[in-house]
Write a protein that holds these residues in place. Structure first.
Motif, PDB file in Angstrom:
ATOM      1  N   THR A 105     -80.866   2.529  22.008  1.00 35.17           N
ATOM      2  CA  THR A 105     -81.736   2.916  23.027  1.00 35.17           C
ATOM      3  C   THR A 105     -83.088   2.565  22.710  1.00 35.17           C
ATOM      4  O   THR A 105     -83.484   2.508  21.516  1.00 35.17           O
ATOM      5  CB  THR A 105     -81.519   4.333  23.347  1.00 35.17           C
ATOM      6  OG1 THR A 105     -82.018   5.305  22.247  1.00 35.17           O
ATOM      7  CG2 THR A 105     -80.225   4.667  24.001  1.00 35.17           C
ATOM      8  N   PRO A 106     -84.251   2.375  23.401  1.00 35.50           N
ATOM      9  CA  PRO A 106     -85.490   1.924  22.900  1.00 35.50           C
ATOM     10  C   PRO A 106     -86.331   3.272  22.045  1.00 35.50           C
ATOM     11  O   PRO A 106     -86.144   4.292  22.598  1.00 35.50           O
ATOM     12  CB  PRO A 106     -86.449   2.054  24.375  1.00 35.50           C
ATOM     13  CG  PRO A 106     -85.302   1.716  25.318  1.00 35.50           C
ATOM     14  CD  PRO A 106     -84.037   2.207  24.946  1.00 35.50           C
ATOM     15  N   THR A 107     -86.367   2.754  21.241  1.00 34.67           N
ATOM     16  CA  THR A 107     -87.097   3.561  19.997  1.00 34.67           C
ATOM     17  C   THR A 107     -87.912   2.955  19.044  1.00 34.67           C
ATOM     18  O   THR A 107     -87.973   1.954  18.732  1.00 34.67           O
ATOM     19  CB  THR A 107     -85.848   3.936  18.882  1.00 34.67           C
ATOM     20  OG1 THR A 107     -84.771   4.457  19.576  1.00 34.67           O
ATOM     21  CG2 THR A 107     -86.271   4.918  17.839  1.00 34.67           C
ATOM     22  N   ASP A 108     -89.325   3.717  19.279  1.00 35.78           N
ATOM     23  CA  ASP A 108     -90.332   3.191  18.447  1.00 35.78           C
ATOM     24  C   ASP A 108     -90.638   3.897  17.014  1.00 35.78           C
ATOM     25  O   ASP A 108     -89.623   4.574  16.585  1.00 35.78           O
ATOM     26  CB  ASP A 108     -91.774   3.164  19.305  1.00 35.78           C
ATOM     27  CG  ASP A 108     -92.165   4.742  19.625  1.00 35.78           C
ATOM     28  OD1 ASP A 108     -92.112   5.542  18.536  1.00 35.78           O
ATOM     29  OD2 ASP A 108     -92.830   4.712  20.516  1.00 35.78           O
ATOM     30  N   ALA A 135     -86.554   1.433  14.446  1.00 33.65           N
ATOM     31  CA  ALA A 135     -87.345   1.126  15.524  1.00 33.65           C
ATOM     32  C   ALA A 135     -86.746  -0.364  16.141  1.00 33.65           C
ATOM     33  O   ALA A 135     -86.445  -1.133  15.307  1.00 33.65           O
ATOM     34  CB  ALA A 135     -88.616   0.984  15.336  1.00 33.65           C
ATOM     35  N   ASN A 136     -86.827  -0.341  17.332  1.00 33.58           N
ATOM     36  CA  ASN A 136     -86.406  -1.470  18.036  1.00 33.58           C
ATOM     37  C   ASN A 136     -87.443  -1.863  19.199  1.00 33.58           C
ATOM     38  O   ASN A 136     -87.091  -2.675  19.935  1.00 33.58           O
ATOM     39  CB  ASN A 136     -85.102  -1.538  18.598  1.00 33.58           C
ATOM     40  CG  ASN A 136     -84.825  -0.272  19.801  1.00 33.58           C
ATOM     41  OD1 ASN A 136     -85.612   0.053  20.180  1.00 33.58           O
ATOM     42  ND2 ASN A 136     -83.660  -0.186  19.938  1.00 33.58           N
ATOM     43  N   THR A 137     -88.279  -1.078  19.388  1.00 36.20           N
ATOM     44  CA  THR A 137     -89.662  -1.388  20.102  1.00 36.20           C
ATOM     45  C   THR A 137     -91.014  -1.204  19.763  1.00 36.20           C
ATOM     46  O   THR A 137     -91.097  -0.249  18.998  1.00 36.20           O
ATOM     47  CB  THR A 137     -89.189  -0.793  21.410  1.00 36.20           C
ATOM     48  OG1 THR A 137     -89.956  -1.266  22.659  1.00 36.20           O
ATOM     49  CG2 THR A 137     -89.430   0.556  21.404  1.00 36.20           C
ATOM     50  N   ASP A 138     -91.793  -1.831  20.423  1.00 37.02           N
ATOM     51  CA  ASP A 138     -93.241  -1.386  19.932  1.00 37.02           C
ATOM     52  C   ASP A 138     -93.713  -0.161  20.745  1.00 37.02           C
ATOM     53  O   ASP A 138     -93.224   0.462  21.604  1.00 37.02           O
ATOM     54  CB  ASP A 138     -94.198  -2.542  20.358  1.00 37.02           C
ATOM     55  CG  ASP A 138     -93.945  -3.945  20.018  1.00 37.02           C
ATOM     56  OD1 ASP A 138     -93.277  -3.972  18.813  1.00 37.02           O
ATOM     57  OD2 ASP A 138     -94.472  -4.955  20.661  1.00 37.02           O
ATOM     58  N   GLU A 188     -96.495  -2.148  15.969  1.00 42.80           N
ATOM     59  CA  GLU A 188     -95.668  -3.194  16.700  1.00 42.80           C
ATOM     60  C   GLU A 188     -94.576  -3.889  15.770  1.00 42.80           C
ATOM     61  O   GLU A 188     -94.979  -3.840  14.348  1.00 42.80           O
ATOM     62  CB  GLU A 188     -96.532  -4.240  16.994  1.00 42.80           C
ATOM     63  CG  GLU A 188     -97.652  -3.746  18.294  1.00 42.80           C
ATOM     64  CD  GLU A 188     -98.395  -4.920  18.736  1.00 42.80           C
ATOM     65  OE1 GLU A 188     -99.291  -4.537  19.695  1.00 42.80           O
ATOM     66  OE2 GLU A 188     -98.527  -5.899  17.741  1.00 42.80           O
ATOM     67  N   PRO A 193     -85.684  -5.673  15.058  1.00 44.20           N
ATOM     68  CA  PRO A 193     -85.569  -4.253  14.610  1.00 44.20           C
ATOM     69  C   PRO A 193     -85.901  -4.005  13.285  1.00 44.20           C
ATOM     70  O   PRO A 193     -85.697  -4.817  12.398  1.00 44.20           O
ATOM     71  CB  PRO A 193     -84.094  -4.000  14.992  1.00 44.20           C
ATOM     72  CG  PRO A 193     -83.514  -4.949  16.156  1.00 44.20           C
ATOM     73  CD  PRO A 193     -84.501  -6.181  15.690  1.00 44.20           C
TER      74      PRO A 193
END
Length: 437
Positions: A105-108, A135-138, A188, A193
């Protein structure tokens, strides 16, 4: 990145992203250029001795009071702060974990932070916490600062771009960066990932260790630490600021980007370091020195020679000692060792300890090579050996590292780690030669 940074040495930098934005001859002119605001960021008490007095003057579009609105409580349940003694059923022992799985799921960088151990007392400004991040998102329109301590970030997979008040720092696996207490930033992802390790230091700032009889050269050289040049955002896009303060989290809504420092000068700044520039020192005849010879950075405790934190690495190097058991010996000590692997193999644990993994050997708990590693190192031909494709590290502290419930209950914990020593056999047979069959 263009400035050389010497952690703990009080050096001073100046940088501007617009010509004439940095005032000359004084810190707080009545009317700074470009209509900027002068603001000081202090990383030490005002009256600290010159060698440890740290502060920077920032010349920004809006003062920070415009970035600290009405705060609301925020729940980041996996990020813990010392002292923590959580209820779990896992007994004392040597422990090891596989890599923390990457998120689906989206995780910063902030929401993907999970605490493995805590030590000392954040409010008493001593000790540390060891975290894993995935993390997989900014961090889109989100910013963060930590009032509790500085953050030492060790990427293992995927590069990170830290957009900070004082400039941009990009770090790849094999590099580290240090974000000082109170610095605002967002993160960022540079190439997909990301996963890695973070040491949150509550105590005295990380600095270069004394070299003692080594003298002027080797280990980590000051010229290889880099600070960013000035960079700023003039953005009126609404965003959010997240704050960690005394172990609790808060957020507030902002009308504009807090990354609006047009120029700065001082000695309190973020920095990065390429671990490949570390120059190891070792034995060239027999035996080998303590692992402290691999210390990159240390946070003093006030007791000479006993660190609040040591950041130690085990990089590629030559093994050349004669008639010597070359891997780390079996030992017990007063320091508690949180160990990670960035790439390759670790010579004392060639199986089971994998990149992205973690081991924990707390104070006075015995540890050392597994049975296979011991047998190999005891019988191998002792010719010069080049250790390649390896980079392990330790967050080491004088305090016991208390396990969090997350770490104790993690499905990626290796429940059978203790078995790696099962096959160590008795070799004593009453003869000087022993039994090495």
């Amino acid at each position: 990145m263009s400035h050389t940074y010497m952690p703990g040495f009080g050096n001073d930098f100046e940088t501007e992203s617009l010509p004439g934005a940095l005032p000359q001859g004084q810190n707080s002119p009545q009317r700074p250029a470009y209509g900027l605001y002068a603001e000081q960021l202090s990383g030490s008490p005002f009256t600290a001795p010159r060698g440890t007095n740290e502060r920077s003057w920032l010349y920004r579009i809006r003062p920070s009071v415009k970035h600290h609105g009405r705060f609301s409580p925020l729940n980041l349940s996996q990020w813990k702060t010392a002292p923590v003694q959580e209820n779990h059923d896992l007994p004392l022992g040597q422990m090891r974990w596989d890599p923390m799985p990457l998120p689906v799921t989206p995780t910063d960088f902030i929401t993907g932070m999970a605490t493995m151990t805590t030590a000392g007392d954040c409010a008493g400004q001593s000790g540390m916490a060891a975290h894993l991040y995935v993390a997989n998102t900014d961090m889109v329109d989100d910013h963060f600062f930590n009032a509790d301590g500085e953050l030492l970030v060790v990427p293992q997979q995927g590069g990170l771009r830290f957009l900070t008040e004082m400039g941009i720092i990009e770090v790849q696996p094999g590099e580290i960066c240090v974000l000082p207490r109170g610095l605002t930033f967002r993160v960022e992802l540079m190439d997909g990932p990301a996963r890695g390790y973070v040491c949150e230091n509550y105590g005295a700032k990380l600095t270069l260790p004394d070299r003692g009889p080594i003298g002027a050269n080797c280990l980590a050289n000051p010229r290889d630490f880099k600070t960013p040049v000035a960079w700023f955002e003039d953005s009126d896009r609404p965003c959010r600021l997240i704050v960690k303060w005394c172990g609790r989290f808060y957020d507030t809504r902002l009308e504009a980007s807090p990354l609006d420092v047009v120029a700065w000068h001082g000695n309190y700044a973020p920095y990065k370091y390429d671990l490949s520039t570390f120059s190891p020192v070792g034995a060239i005849l027999f035996d080998h020195p303590d692992p402290s010879i691999f210390t990159v950075l240390t946070a003093p405790s006030g007791e000479e020679g006993t660190a609040n934190i040591d950041f130690v690495i085990f990089p590629p190097r030559w093994n050349v000692a004669e008639n010597t058991f070359r891997p780390p010996w079996y030992h017990r000590n007063i320091m508690s060792e949180f160990m990670g692997l960035i790439r390759g193999q670790y010579d004392a644990k060639e199986k089971g300890f994998v990149p992205g993994g973690v081991s924990l050997h707390n104070m006075m708990l015995a540890h050392g090579p597994d049975a296979e590693g011991y047998q190999k190192a005891s019988t191998v031909e002792l010719k010069p050996q080049r250790l390649e494709n390896t980079m392990a590290f330790m967050f080491e502290t004088r305090f016991p590292q208390m396990l969090t419930s997350f770490a104790a209950q993690a499905p990626f914990r290796q429940d059978d780690y203790i078995d790696c020593w099962t096959d160590l056999k008795k070799r004593f047979n009453g003869t000087p030669e022993g039994d090495w069959s």
